[in-house]
Design a protein around this motif. Structure first.
Motif, PDB file in Angstrom:
ATOM      1  N   GLU A   1      -0.283 -34.146   4.659  1.00  0.00           N
ATOM      2  CA  GLU A   1      -0.304 -35.471   5.276  1.00  0.00           C
ATOM      3  C   GLU A   1       1.034 -35.781   5.920  1.00  0.00           C
TER       4      GLU A   1
ATOM      5  N   TRP B   1      -7.023 -31.459  -2.323  1.00  0.00           N
ATOM      6  CA  TRP B   1      -6.227 -32.662  -2.077  1.00  0.00           C
ATOM      7  C   TRP B   1      -4.875 -32.321  -1.493  1.00  0.00           C
TER       8      TRP B   1
ATOM      9  N   ARG C   1      -6.343 -43.902  -1.233  1.00  0.00           N
ATOM     10  CA  ARG C   1      -5.005 -44.458  -1.427  1.00  0.00           C
ATOM     11  C   ARG C   1      -4.848 -44.897  -2.883  1.00  0.00           C
TER      12      ARG C   1
ATOM     13  N   TYR D   1      -1.064 -42.587   0.376  1.00  0.00           N
ATOM     14  CA  TYR D   1      -2.324 -42.259   1.023  1.00  0.00           C
ATOM     15  C   TYR D   1      -2.539 -40.748   0.937  1.00  0.00           C
ATOM     16  N   TYR D   2      -3.701 -40.383   0.432  1.00  0.00           N
ATOM     17  CA  TYR D   2      -4.035 -38.986   0.224  1.00  0.00           C
ATOM     18  C   TYR D   2      -5.180 -38.560   1.134  1.00  0.00           C
ATOM     19  N   CYS D   3      -5.069 -37.358   1.612  1.00  0.00           N
ATOM     20  CA  CYS D   3      -6.140 -36.702   2.347  1.00  0.00           C
ATOM     21  C   CYS D   3      -6.836 -35.735   1.397  1.00  0.00           C
TER      22      CYS D   3
ATOM     23  N   ILE E   1     -11.035 -43.708  10.988  1.00  0.00           N
ATOM     24  CA  ILE E   1     -10.854 -42.279  10.736  1.00  0.00           C
ATOM     25  C   ILE E   1     -11.363 -41.500  11.938  1.00  0.00           C
TER      26      ILE E   1
ATOM     27  N   TRP F   1     -10.015 -39.921   3.165  1.00  0.00           N
ATOM     28  CA  TRP F   1      -8.733 -40.553   2.864  1.00  0.00           C
ATOM     29  C   TRP F   1      -8.911 -41.468   1.651  1.00  0.00           C
TER      30      TRP F   1
ATOM     31  N   HIS G   1      -7.193 -37.957  11.266  1.00  0.00           N
ATOM     32  CA  HIS G   1      -6.286 -39.087  11.370  1.00  0.00           C
ATOM     33  C   HIS G   1      -6.876 -40.310  10.685  1.00  0.00           C
ATOM     34  N   LEU G   2      -5.983 -41.191  10.263  1.00  0.00           N
ATOM     35  CA  LEU G   2      -6.389 -42.495   9.766  1.00  0.00           C
ATOM     36  C   LEU G   2      -5.514 -43.533  10.460  1.00  0.00           C
TER      37      LEU G   2
ATOM     38  N   CYS H   1      -3.511 -35.667   8.784  1.00  0.00           N
ATOM     39  CA  CYS H   1      -3.704 -34.670   7.744  1.00  0.00           C
ATOM     40  C   CYS H   1      -4.073 -33.365   8.410  1.00  0.00           C
TER      41      CYS H   1
END
Length: 120
Positions: free
Chosen positions: A4, A110, A36, A92-94, A68, A34, A78-79, A20
């Motif tokens: 990310e 992850w 968070r 924020y996690y992908c 997204i 995505w 993308h976010l 990501c």
């Protein structure tokens, strides 16, 4: 591998685009999502996209300010987050999952996360 980027410190009302980048596998049929996690709170789902079809799915609370999208050529999702609020502050996690279920909350792979901090 998921990496990310795009996090940082932003003022309330501003926008960010998180990215990501995926590597090491083909994404056909995968779902990319995505999540968070804010301090002292549980991780929450934000949005997902089916890599092959491009169909999207959002948590009800995230509709409107979160978008997204994917870039097939760059294997990147993308976010876009607009009208940021202090309560958007979180890591924020992908994530990605080969089963391709758009509404899943269970992801196999992850990223490490990117910090977003929104100042008031």
């Amino acid at each position: 591998q998921l990496v990310e980027s795009g996090g940082g410190l932003v003022q309330a009302g501003g926008s960010l685009r998180l990215s990501c980048a995926a590597s090491g596998r083909t994404l056909n049929g995968y779902v990319m999502g995505w999540f968070r996690q804010a301090p002292r709170k549980a991780r929450e789902f934000v949005a997902a996209i089916n890599w092959s079809r491009g169909s999207t799915y959002y948590a009800d609370s995230m509709k409107g300010r979160f978008t997204i999208s994917r870039d097939n050529a760059k294997d990147t999702v993308h976010l876009q987050v607009s009208s940021l609020k202090p309560e958007d502050t979180a890591v924020y996690y992908c994530a990605t999952d080969p089963r391709g279920i758009l509404t899943t909350r269970s992801y196999l792979y992850w990223g490490q996360g990117t910090q977003v901090t929104v100042s008031s």
